[in-house]
Write a protein that holds these residues in place. Structure first.
Motif, short mmCIF file in Angstrom:
data_model
loop_
_atom_site.label_atom_id
_atom_site.label_comp_id
_atom_site.label_asym_id
_atom_site.label_seq_id
_atom_site.Cartn_x
_atom_site.Cartn_y
_atom_site.Cartn_z
N ALA A 136 0.89 -1.16 0.00
CA ALA A 136 0.00 0.00 0.00
C ALA A 136 0.93 1.21 0.00
CB ALA A 136 -0.90 0.00 1.22
N ARG A 137 0.44 2.33 -0.53
CA ARG A 137 1.34 3.48 -0.68
C ARG A 137 0.57 4.79 -0.51
NH1 ARG A 137 6.25 3.89 -3.69
NH2 ARG A 137 5.92 1.69 -4.19
N PHE A 138 1.20 5.73 0.18
CA PHE A 138 0.66 7.09 0.27
C PHE A 138 1.71 8.05 -0.27
CE2 PHE A 138 0.17 11.23 2.32
CZ PHE A 138 -1.15 11.51 2.02
N VAL A 139 1.29 8.88 -1.23
CA VAL A 139 2.17 9.90 -1.81
C VAL A 139 1.44 11.23 -1.69
CG1 VAL A 139 3.42 10.67 -3.86
CG2 VAL A 139 3.14 8.22 -3.43
N SER A 140 2.01 12.16 -0.94
CA SER A 140 1.33 13.44 -0.74
C SER A 140 1.34 14.27 -2.01
CB SER A 140 1.99 14.21 0.40
OG SER A 140 3.31 14.59 0.05
N PHE A 148 -3.66 7.66 -1.96
CA PHE A 148 -3.48 6.45 -1.17
C PHE A 148 -3.88 5.26 -2.03
CE2 PHE A 148 -5.19 3.49 2.24
CZ PHE A 148 -3.93 3.06 2.64
N THR A 149 -2.95 4.32 -2.20
CA THR A 149 -3.20 3.12 -3.00
C THR A 149 -3.26 1.92 -2.07
OG1 THR A 149 -2.02 4.07 -4.88
CG2 THR A 149 -2.36 1.69 -4.90
N LEU A 150 -4.36 1.19 -2.16
CA LEU A 150 -4.58 -0.01 -1.36
C LEU A 150 -5.37 -0.99 -2.21
CD1 LEU A 150 -4.54 -1.47 1.48
CD2 LEU A 150 -6.75 -0.36 1.90
N HIS A 151 -4.98 -2.25 -2.21
CA HIS A 151 -5.73 -3.28 -2.91
C HIS A 151 -5.86 -2.95 -4.41
CE1 HIS A 151 -9.37 -6.01 -3.42
NE2 HIS A 151 -8.53 -6.78 -2.75
N GLY A 152 -4.84 -2.29 -4.95
CA GLY A 152 -4.80 -1.94 -6.36
C GLY A 152 -5.64 -0.75 -6.76
N ASN A 162 -7.07 6.35 -4.37
CA ASN A 162 -8.03 7.41 -4.10
C ASN A 162 -7.33 8.54 -3.35
OD1 ASN A 162 -10.58 6.32 -5.05
ND2 ASN A 162 -10.43 4.84 -3.37
N PRO A 163 -7.88 9.76 -3.45
CA PRO A 163 -7.33 10.85 -2.63
C PRO A 163 -7.65 10.60 -1.16
CG PRO A 163 -9.24 11.61 -3.87
CD PRO A 163 -8.96 10.22 -4.32
N LEU A 164 -6.72 11.00 -0.29
CA LEU A 164 -6.89 10.83 1.15
C LEU A 164 -6.33 12.05 1.84
CD1 LEU A 164 -7.75 8.64 3.30
CD2 LEU A 164 -5.33 8.05 3.43
N VAL A 165 -7.03 12.55 2.85
CA VAL A 165 -6.58 13.70 3.63
C VAL A 165 -6.20 13.22 5.03
CG1 VAL A 165 -7.20 15.95 4.59
CG2 VAL A 165 -8.06 15.27 2.33
N ILE A 166 -5.00 13.59 5.47
CA ILE A 166 -4.51 13.22 6.80
C ILE A 166 -4.39 14.48 7.64
CG2 ILE A 166 -2.65 12.14 8.10
CD1 ILE A 166 -1.91 10.58 5.58
N ASP A 167 -5.00 14.48 8.82
CA ASP A 167 -4.83 15.57 9.78
C ASP A 167 -3.50 15.36 10.49
OD1 ASP A 167 -7.32 16.87 9.29
OD2 ASP A 167 -8.31 15.28 10.44
N VAL A 168 -2.61 16.35 10.40
CA VAL A 168 -1.23 16.19 10.87
C VAL A 168 -0.90 17.24 11.92
CG1 VAL A 168 1.20 16.19 10.19
CG2 VAL A 168 -0.53 15.27 8.63
N GLU A 169 -0.20 16.80 12.94
CA GLU A 169 0.32 17.70 13.98
C GLU A 169 1.81 17.44 14.14
OE1 GLU A 169 -0.23 18.49 18.78
OE2 GLU A 169 -1.45 16.98 17.77
N LYS A 170 2.60 18.49 14.12
CA LYS A 170 4.03 18.30 14.37
C LYS A 170 4.23 18.09 15.86
CE LYS A 170 7.60 21.30 14.54
NZ LYS A 170 8.53 22.33 14.12
N ALA A 201 -14.70 -0.09 1.29
CA ALA A 201 -15.30 -0.46 0.01
C ALA A 201 -14.76 0.40 -1.13
CB ALA A 201 -16.82 -0.34 0.08
N ASP A 202 -14.30 1.62 -0.82
CA ASP A 202 -13.73 2.50 -1.85
C ASP A 202 -12.45 1.92 -2.44
OD1 ASP A 202 -15.79 4.24 -1.43
OD2 ASP A 202 -14.63 5.67 -0.22
N TYR A 203 -11.90 0.91 -1.80
CA TYR A 203 -10.68 0.26 -2.27
C TYR A 203 -10.95 -1.17 -2.76
CZ TYR A 203 -8.39 4.35 -0.54
OH TYR A 203 -8.02 5.67 -0.36
N GLY A 204 -12.22 -1.43 -3.11
CA GLY A 204 -12.57 -2.71 -3.71
C GLY A 204 -12.57 -3.88 -2.75
#
Length: 192
Positions: free
Chosen positions: A105-109, A126-130, A133-141, A165-168
């Motif tokens: 699985a892979r996340f590329v900002s 974000f790629t999962l199960h082939g 989809n776009p994904l938003v991560i709430d981030v705190e330093k 289900a969005d990832y099949g």
């Protein structure tokens, strides 16, 4: 000897107050200073928690211009661990992650937005199960600075969720409460 020790301690102390620099970082998975945890409801009765034990990645961090920052994380899906071997085997099967076909699985900002309170919203693919989809991560330093070994580190905490289900992956038989996966990412990077 005393002069050398004093000079070394002064150099180390002064480096704690140096301004942060824009730089590339490698996520410190080797010494377990980074984690990817998840949770999902089990049949609507309780929460099932787990983690991915193997992943890697790097990121670019610019404290003066956070919007220019970026990250890429690659997860070994076979490393899923829910502390129950039989369930883990089932999650690796083609009923769920199908790790033989989709070992990563892979996340590329793609962008970073800074909120008024200093937290960030990181958007990426974000790629999962082939499926990607776009994904938003709430981030705190969490913090940054010189570590005890003379390196420089920065750490972040991120949270997000997605509908499986969005990832099949069909989990309708598990009930409506088991459709959403919640991810927590704790990332500590070492400046290169």
């Amino acid at each position: 000897m005393k002069k050398t020790a004093f000079a070394t301690s002064m150099l180390l102390a002064s480096s704690l107050f140096l301004p942060a620099q824009a730089a590339e970082y490698v996520i410190d998975t080797e010494k377990a200073h980074a984690f990817i945890d998840f949770r999902i409801q089990h049949l609507g009765f309780s929460w099932m928690s787990g983690r991915f034990n193997e992943f890697s990645g790097n990121f670019f961090w610019d404290a003066d211009n956070p919007e220019a920052s970026s990250i890429e994380v690659v997860i070994n899906t076979n490393s899923i661990d829910t502390n129950f071997a039989e369930r883990d085997r089932h999650l690796r099967s083609d009923d769920f992650l199908d790790v033989s076909r989709y070992p990563e699985a892979r996340f590329v900002s793609t962008s970073v937005e800074v909120n008024e309170d200093g937290t960030m919203k990181m958007t990426g693919d974000f790629t999962l199960h082939g499926v990607t989809n776009p994904l938003v991560i709430d981030v705190e330093k969490v913090g940054e600075g010189t570590d005890p070994w003379g390196g420089y580190r920065v750490g972040f905490h991120g949270e997000t969720s997605f509908t499986i289900a969005d990832y099949g992956i069909d989990v309708t038989r598990l009930g409506p409460g088991s459709q959403e996966v919640y991810l927590v990412l704790s990332v500590e990077g070492i400046r290169q």
